[in-house]
Design a protein around this motif. Sequence first.
Motif, PDB file in Angstrom:
ATOM      1  N   LEU A   1       0.869  -1.165   0.000  1.00  0.00           N
ATOM      2  CA  LEU A   1       0.000   0.000   0.000  1.00  0.00           C
ATOM      3  C   LEU A   1       0.908   1.216   0.000  1.00  0.00           C
ATOM      4  O   LEU A   1       1.431   1.620   1.034  1.00  0.00           O
ATOM      5  CB  LEU A   1      -0.919   0.000   1.223  1.00  0.00           C
ATOM      6  CG  LEU A   1      -1.936   1.136   1.288  1.00  0.00           C
ATOM      7  CD1 LEU A   1      -2.854   1.121   0.067  1.00  0.00           C
ATOM      8  CD2 LEU A   1      -2.749   1.044   2.566  1.00  0.00           C
ATOM      9  N   ALA A   2       1.140   1.742  -1.197  1.00  0.00           N
ATOM     10  CA  ALA A   2       2.072   2.851  -1.376  1.00  0.00           C
ATOM     11  C   ALA A   2       1.323   4.113  -1.754  1.00  0.00           C
ATOM     12  O   ALA A   2       0.472   4.090  -2.645  1.00  0.00           O
ATOM     13  CB  ALA A   2       3.095   2.520  -2.455  1.00  0.00           C
ATOM     14  N   GLU A   3       1.634   5.201  -1.096  1.00  0.00           N
ATOM     15  CA  GLU A   3       1.102   6.491  -1.495  1.00  0.00           C
ATOM     16  C   GLU A   3       1.848   6.947  -2.742  1.00  0.00           C
ATOM     17  O   GLU A   3       3.003   6.546  -2.972  1.00  0.00           O
ATOM     18  CB  GLU A   3       1.252   7.492  -0.351  1.00  0.00           C
ATOM     19  CG  GLU A   3       0.365   7.136   0.827  1.00  0.00           C
ATOM     20  CD  GLU A   3       0.536   8.065   2.023  1.00  0.00           C
ATOM     21  OE1 GLU A   3       1.493   8.879   2.041  1.00  0.00           O
ATOM     22  OE2 GLU A   3      -0.274   7.956   2.957  1.00  0.00           O
ATOM     23  N   PRO A   4       1.228   7.767  -3.578  1.00  0.00           N
ATOM     24  CA  PRO A   4       1.862   8.165  -4.837  1.00  0.00           C
ATOM     25  C   PRO A   4       3.286   8.700  -4.693  1.00  0.00           C
ATOM     26  O   PRO A   4       4.144   8.378  -5.514  1.00  0.00           O
ATOM     27  CB  PRO A   4       0.915   9.236  -5.382  1.00  0.00           C
ATOM     28  CG  PRO A   4      -0.426   8.837  -4.861  1.00  0.00           C
ATOM     29  CD  PRO A   4      -0.144   8.314  -3.468  1.00  0.00           C
ATOM     30  N   ALA A   5       3.564   9.452  -3.668  1.00  0.00           N
ATOM     31  CA  ALA A   5       4.905  10.019  -3.476  1.00  0.00           C
ATOM     32  C   ALA A   5       5.953   8.960  -3.193  1.00  0.00           C
ATOM     33  O   ALA A   5       7.153   9.237  -3.286  1.00  0.00           O
ATOM     34  CB  ALA A   5       4.886  11.051  -2.350  1.00  0.00           C
ATOM     35  N   HIS A   6       5.515   7.750  -2.881  1.00  0.00           N
ATOM     36  CA  HIS A   6       6.449   6.679  -2.537  1.00  0.00           C
ATOM     37  C   HIS A   6       6.487   5.549  -3.561  1.00  0.00           C
ATOM     38  O   HIS A   6       7.170   4.545  -3.355  1.00  0.00           O
ATOM     39  CB  HIS A   6       6.111   6.135  -1.148  1.00  0.00           C
ATOM     40  CG  HIS A   6       6.271   7.150  -0.077  1.00  0.00           C
ATOM     41  ND1 HIS A   6       7.479   7.398   0.532  1.00  0.00           N
ATOM     42  CD2 HIS A   6       5.391   8.024   0.451  1.00  0.00           C
ATOM     43  CE1 HIS A   6       7.328   8.372   1.408  1.00  0.00           C
ATOM     44  NE2 HIS A   6       6.072   8.775   1.384  1.00  0.00           N
ATOM     45  N   LEU A   7       5.772   5.699  -4.666  1.00  0.00           N
ATOM     46  CA  LEU A   7       5.761   4.645  -5.682  1.00  0.00           C
ATOM     47  C   LEU A   7       7.141   4.400  -6.271  1.00  0.00           C
ATOM     48  O   LEU A   7       7.485   3.259  -6.608  1.00  0.00           O
ATOM     49  CB  LEU A   7       4.750   4.981  -6.784  1.00  0.00           C
ATOM     50  CG  LEU A   7       3.290   4.852  -6.360  1.00  0.00           C
ATOM     51  CD1 LEU A   7       2.369   5.511  -7.380  1.00  0.00           C
ATOM     52  CD2 LEU A   7       2.925   3.382  -6.169  1.00  0.00           C
ATOM     53  N   ALA A   8       7.947   5.443  -6.377  1.00  0.00           N
ATOM     54  CA  ALA A   8       9.297   5.276  -6.938  1.00  0.00           C
ATOM     55  C   ALA A   8      10.156   4.359  -6.078  1.00  0.00           C
ATOM     56  O   ALA A   8      11.105   3.745  -6.580  1.00  0.00           O
ATOM     57  CB  ALA A   8       9.970   6.638  -7.106  1.00  0.00           C
ATOM     58  N   SER A   9       9.832   4.219  -4.800  1.00  0.00           N
ATOM     59  CA  SER A   9      10.630   3.360  -3.918  1.00  0.00           C
ATOM     60  C   SER A   9      10.360   1.882  -4.163  1.00  0.00           C
ATOM     61  O   SER A   9      11.120   1.028  -3.705  1.00  0.00           O
ATOM     62  CB  SER A   9      10.369   3.707  -2.449  1.00  0.00           C
ATOM     63  OG  SER A   9       9.055   3.347  -2.054  1.00  0.00           O
TER      64      SER A   9
END
Length: 163
Positions: free
Chosen positions: A32-40
């Motif tokens: 469950l990733a928030e958009p700001a953390h999708l790159a991780s």
Amino acid sequence: LFANDRANDLSAAHAGDLLDAAAKMAMPVSVLAEPAHLASVGPVARAHPATTIIIDHLGLCTPKTARAQVDDLLALGALANVCVRVSAFTALSAAGYPFDDLVPLIRAVHAAFGASRLLWGTDYPYVLEAGPYRQSLDAVEAMTFLSAGDRDALLGGTAARLY
């Protein structure tokens, strides 16, 4: 696992062990990733190619999500071990049923991942707060860019293969 401003389990010391154990058991791991953390997610997926990672709820992207963050989600389509759960329409849509404002995002995710790496989800019980459960399913059935085979994969085939 979570990837958000409060906790990024993907960078935790135990994440590698968990992902390796999941791979040994052929068990997918939902993120469950928030958009700001999708790159991780990308570096972790590349480091654990035998682990299937499922991004929940379209990466929590909405019609108002910054284009760069949507691009982070779509870039994950290049990684064969990453899938996306197409769900939470009632939470992500600003327009409500029939969720037409989500169709461009879902079409882009379909193009990036292919139907064989997409799973529909109900978002139960939260879906019931916004209306009948059937509306979410009706929205998928109305997506004209999906072939019959795509719809079959999305509505159960992919999940049956992964679980």
